[in-house]
Design an enzyme around this catalytic site. Sequence first.
Site, PDB file in Angstrom:
ATOM      1  CE1 TYR A 141      -4.090   1.719   0.507  1.00  0.00           C
ATOM      2  CE2 TYR A 141      -3.302   2.418   2.650  1.00  0.00           C
ATOM      3  CZ  TYR A 141      -4.236   2.484   1.642  1.00  0.00           C
ATOM      4  OH  TYR A 141      -5.307   3.320   1.772  1.00  0.00           O
ATOM      5  NE  ARG A 194      -6.472  12.293  -6.158  1.00  0.00           N
ATOM      6  CZ  ARG A 194      -6.445  11.300  -5.262  1.00  0.00           C
ATOM      7  NH1 ARG A 194      -5.357  10.590  -5.035  1.00  0.00           N
ATOM      8  NH2 ARG A 194      -7.517  10.986  -4.560  1.00  0.00           N
ATOM      9  CE  LYS A 212      -6.730   2.894  -1.585  1.00  0.00           C
ATOM     10  NZ  LYS A 212      -6.856   3.843  -0.497  1.00  0.00           N
ATOM     11  CD  GLU A 284      -9.112   4.491  -3.338  1.00  0.00           C
ATOM     12  OE1 GLU A 284      -9.970   3.882  -2.701  1.00  0.00           O
ATOM     13  OE2 GLU A 284      -8.470   5.449  -2.859  1.00  0.00           O
ATOM     14  CG  ASP A 285      -6.297   7.095  -6.022  1.00  0.00           C
ATOM     15  OD1 ASP A 285      -6.945   7.468  -5.017  1.00  0.00           O
ATOM     16  OD2 ASP A 285      -5.151   6.645  -5.933  1.00  0.00           O
ATOM     17  CG  ASP A 307     -10.911   4.992   0.210  1.00  0.00           C
ATOM     18  OD1 ASP A 307     -11.355   5.034   1.355  1.00  0.00           O
ATOM     19  OD2 ASP A 307      -9.732   4.732  -0.070  1.00  0.00           O
ATOM     20  CG  ASP A 308      -9.368   8.879  -3.263  1.00  0.00           C
ATOM     21  OD1 ASP A 308      -8.375   8.456  -2.665  1.00  0.00           O
ATOM     22  OD2 ASP A 308      -9.797   8.372  -4.319  1.00  0.00           O
ATOM     23  CG  ASN A 447      -1.124   9.086   1.060  1.00  0.00           C
ATOM     24  OD1 ASN A 447      -0.398   9.053   2.025  1.00  0.00           O
ATOM     25  ND2 ASN A 447      -2.428   8.920   1.135  1.00  0.00           N
TER      26      ASN A 447
END
Length: 617
Positions: A141, A194, A212, A284-285, A307-308, A447
């Site tokens: 991760y 992203r 994930k 996600e992202d 999630d972000d 991150n």
Amino acid sequence: MFAAFSKSLSATRTLQINKAVLSESLRFSLCNKDTKRDYHEVVGDVLTPSQVMGIDHLRDPRLNKGLGFTLAERQALGIHGLQPARYKSQEEQLELCKISIENYQEPLNKYLYLSELHDRNEKLFFRLLSENIEQLLPIVYTPTVGLACQRFGLIYRRPHGLFITINDKGHVYDVLRNWPEPDVHAIVVTDGERILGLGDLGACGMGIPIGKLALYTALARIKPHHCLPICLDVGTDNEALLEDPTYIGLRQKRARGAEYDEFLDEFMAAIVKRYGQDTLIQFEDFGNANAFRLLEKYRNKYCTFNDDIQGTAAVALAGLLASNRKTGKKISEQVFLFFGAGGAALGIADLCVKAMEREGISEAEARNRIWMMDIDGLVVKNRSHLLGHQTFYAKDHSPEKDFLKLVNEIRPSVLIGASATGGAFTPDILHAMASINRHPIVFALSNPTAKAECTAQQAYDHTEGRVIFCSGSPFPDVNYDGKVYHPGQGNNAYIFPGVALGVILAGIHHIIEDYFIIAAQTVADNVKEEDLAKGSLYPPLGYINECSLQIASLILKDAYKNGKATVYPEPEDKRKFLESKLYSHFYEDSLPKTWTWPESPKIKTRPLQRKTKTTVT
Ligand SMILES: O=C([O-])CC(=O)C(=O)O
Ligand SMILES: [Mg+2]
């Protein structure tokens, strides 16, 4: 159709579970209700090793135990002689795995070792990961997964999920049918725009859904065959990737506008058609512009969350709730300045507003306590393009760009970095926070590590050690004034596995914001005085497993109470119910029940190896 299926099945008995090679007619049969039971016999929950013969017990990562097969199993399964004579317990194998990982110096090599183990022996991989979370989370991760994505074209080996491209538009359901598992409950999807704070990595973003979902199993024991990583390859605007000969995705600019939206709509509908309405879809992202829009569009129609936005919000709220115990202040007494005004920042702000309302202040008062700035300066009312919920936090003010000046003017008690701008919290900013507050709260959430707004050491050094700090990626222990601190990782891994487990097991159709508040409160409740004393606002990483089970139990409770659950009858003891559904990473006995040793075995091996079960602890 059924006859054709049976024939094909016997002809393919010896094939491993990966059914990519199945004929078209067989694939049709697999979707047929009448034959579903037969399919279940060789995959999924009721995987019956008797349907698999010989060497496929070693080739299939779900069945493979390597040298962990006992002599009797080797005899019975027809794999005797395919491996050296030595028998090893799973514990002995784990020891070897740990030594192997330590032998690699480079984190990316450790990642590759783990990925190869995942491909080879699933139970060993998940047991290793679950029992060594502190050491291995930074590998599978954040931050190493970021590096893996950047090198994905070079390290790509075998399918771990589905790539669905914009060229598949009109046929998304057909692509989904190529995934061999019929019983998927959870999907993590990205379009790679992203990836962490690294920007547009196109199809190389696939490393994120894979990582994930590995945590779904390692941290919440959701069964691996219930999980499906998906990358929607709509092209990339990353010029370097477009010119990179090792790039593995579509070599074209990103699809946008109506073409993109139709593709996403088709994708969501195809998931429901293939796997049912309660299939959880974690976004996600995605790029900021799409992340919010798609969440708003789909949250009341599908079982989905971002999630972000929501996971990060919950983990930040958990940290704030825990920090109350140090500052003695409620959340509604804090003044927030966000550096970064994208999805993560807005998600945190929205959830903080909800938490403040619960403490008794109005929504308007709560929003007034939150200020945001980004690359264009302070988020103000007369900004020409306000993104999504930015309007809630836009102030009547000049669009000031001087960060330090703003800190001194607004006098925030909480500074939250969600900007993907490494080093943005300069010593000056940190000094200013320390001069305004006895215990300045500083969260550097971006991150991977290099994108964090400041390091843990800098946060302590420039606030006379008075800071209350957390970061999205892990940092080593901090030494300040002779004392050692161990700041916690404010990462959404505390939240999403537990939320997913609860949602899946209750059969919830729409994920409400309350579940993220439940998750945040649960994580905060698990922070002990000794964690706070060490400078951590979170329980140790090794405790996430327990947090996930508590979060899931509370979500189950809430869902049944409020009529959101669809799995009936309602289990009386929620915790017991969910524990009965969890994945086990311990080896199971592979010896067919009716098998006995032949009267005069042809092998002369000592009875010591006749053990039928590995010891599990
Ligand atoms: O993956 C992580 O560590 C947290 C996260 O979702 C992100 O930064 O996008
Ligand atoms: Mg993310």
